[in-house]
Design a protein around this motif. Structure first.
Motif, mmCIF file in Angstrom:
data_model
loop_
_atom_site.group_PDB
_atom_site.id
_atom_site.type_symbol
_atom_site.label_atom_id
_atom_site.label_comp_id
_atom_site.label_asym_id
_atom_site.label_seq_id
_atom_site.Cartn_x
_atom_site.Cartn_y
_atom_site.Cartn_z
ATOM 1 N N GLN A 97 0.864 -1.180 0.000
ATOM 2 C CA GLN A 97 0.000 0.000 0.000
ATOM 3 C C GLN A 97 0.903 1.233 0.000
ATOM 4 O O GLN A 97 2.060 1.169 0.417
ATOM 5 C CB GLN A 97 -0.880 0.026 1.257
ATOM 6 N N SER A 98 0.356 2.346 -0.435
ATOM 7 C CA SER A 98 1.113 3.604 -0.391
ATOM 8 C C SER A 98 0.144 4.773 -0.310
ATOM 9 O O SER A 98 -1.037 4.647 -0.656
ATOM 10 C CB SER A 98 2.016 3.746 -1.614
ATOM 11 N N ARG A 99 0.678 5.878 0.160
ATOM 12 C CA ARG A 99 -0.091 7.126 0.191
ATOM 13 C C ARG A 99 0.889 8.282 0.146
ATOM 14 O O ARG A 99 2.047 8.175 0.558
ATOM 15 C CB ARG A 99 -0.991 7.222 1.418
ATOM 16 N N ILE A 100 0.413 9.411 -0.340
ATOM 17 C CA ILE A 100 1.221 10.620 -0.391
ATOM 18 C C ILE A 100 0.907 11.443 0.856
ATOM 19 O O ILE A 100 -0.257 11.614 1.220
ATOM 20 C CB ILE A 100 0.933 11.423 -1.665
ATOM 21 N N VAL A 101 1.952 11.922 1.524
ATOM 22 C CA VAL A 101 1.794 12.794 2.687
ATOM 23 C C VAL A 101 2.545 14.096 2.418
ATOM 24 O O VAL A 101 3.460 14.147 1.592
ATOM 25 C CB VAL A 101 2.314 12.146 3.988
ATOM 26 N N LEU A 102 2.133 15.130 3.105
ATOM 27 C CA LEU A 102 2.813 16.418 3.028
ATOM 28 C C LEU A 102 3.631 16.570 4.305
ATOM 29 O O LEU A 102 3.071 16.638 5.397
ATOM 30 C CB LEU A 102 1.805 17.557 2.901
ATOM 31 N N GLU A 103 4.959 16.552 4.169
ATOM 32 C CA GLU A 103 5.846 16.750 5.315
ATOM 33 C C GLU A 103 6.048 18.251 5.467
ATOM 34 O O GLU A 103 6.765 18.882 4.699
ATOM 35 C CB GLU A 103 7.162 16.017 5.103
ATOM 36 N N ALA A 104 5.386 18.812 6.466
ATOM 37 C CA ALA A 104 5.322 20.263 6.631
ATOM 38 C C ALA A 104 6.644 20.862 7.068
ATOM 39 O O ALA A 104 7.325 20.326 7.943
ATOM 40 C CB ALA A 104 4.231 20.614 7.639
ATOM 41 N N SER A 105 6.982 21.991 6.464
ATOM 42 C CA SER A 105 8.115 22.792 6.922
ATOM 43 C C SER A 105 7.614 24.102 7.527
ATOM 44 O O SER A 105 8.342 24.775 8.243
ATOM 45 C CB SER A 105 9.082 23.077 5.775
ATOM 46 N N ALA A 106 6.356 24.462 7.252
ATOM 47 C CA ALA A 106 5.715 25.644 7.833
ATOM 48 C C ALA A 106 4.208 25.435 7.799
ATOM 49 O O ALA A 106 3.683 24.803 6.883
ATOM 50 C CB ALA A 106 6.091 26.904 7.065
ATOM 51 N N ALA A 107 3.527 25.953 8.800
ATOM 52 C CA ALA A 107 2.066 25.834 8.860
ATOM 53 C C ALA A 107 1.509 26.955 9.724
ATOM 54 O O ALA A 107 2.185 27.455 10.623
ATOM 55 C CB ALA A 107 1.660 24.482 9.427
ATOM 56 N N GLY A 108 0.287 27.337 9.434
ATOM 57 C CA GLY A 108 -0.372 28.350 10.253
ATOM 58 C C GLY A 108 -1.796 28.560 9.800
ATOM 59 O O GLY A 108 -2.252 27.961 8.825
#
Length: 178
Positions: A97-108
């Motif tokens: 199985q696989s999925r795409i994730v967003l590895e955050a470097s900034a968030a707000g």
């Protein structure tokens, strides 16, 4: 040769409260689901229309993870910047199985949707702390911080005559800012 990764920015809404997934002794790590729905204006009908909602898992680590857990709640508008990554695993039947994730470097919070207030944390080894003129700083703990997660916050309360005032005419502050 170094591998290059493009950063992407996604706006949307927090779909579930952030949850921690780090193990004891490891740096803080958390994730949350984010819903992003693109809109477009249909000239034929003269109305805005929504495309299908894209759901993505956002992961964050260390200080960003701690701040996300303390700041973001389900339903709030957010803007997240980071790099896409693919996670792979085998399910219960051994099927990959696989999925795409967003590895955050900034968030707000997305300030197109509302206002927010930043509470900057004072680090225990920070030598550049503001000093109030003629007053002793009042030190207290931020009531919104989980116990043991960060150092106490130094709160400096100026005397009434030292408070900064904003002039709408000139767009400048008059007085000291703490």
């Amino acid at each position: 040769m170094a591998q290059q990764q493009a950063l992407i920015t996604i706006t949307g809404y927090v779909g579930a409260n952030p949850t921690q997934f780090n193990k004891d002794g490891m740096p803080h790590a958390s994730s949350f689901r984010m819903a992003s729905t693109r809109r477009y204006f249909d000239n034929r009908t003269q109305q805005w229309k929504d495309l299908p909602t894209t759901w993505i898992t956002v992961k964050a680590y260390r200080n960003l993870s701690e701040n996300i857990c303390q700041s973001l709640k389900k339903g709030e508008p957010v803007i997240v910047m980071g790099a896409l990554a693919t996670e792979t695993w085998a399910d219960q039947n051994g099927k990959p199985q696989s999925r795409i994730v967003l590895e955050a470097s900034a968030a707000g919070h997305d300030l197109n949707r509302g206002v927010t207030t930043l509470r900057k944390f004072v680090k225990p080894n920070d030598q550049h702390q503001p000093e109030a003129k003629g007053t002793e700083p009042r030190v207290g703990a931020d009531p919104f911080v989980r116990q043991g997660s960060v150092a106490p916050v130094e709160i400096v309360v100026p005397e009434d005559d030292e408070a900064a005032e904003f002039s709408g005419d000139t767009g400048e502050f008059d007085g000291d800012i703490y």
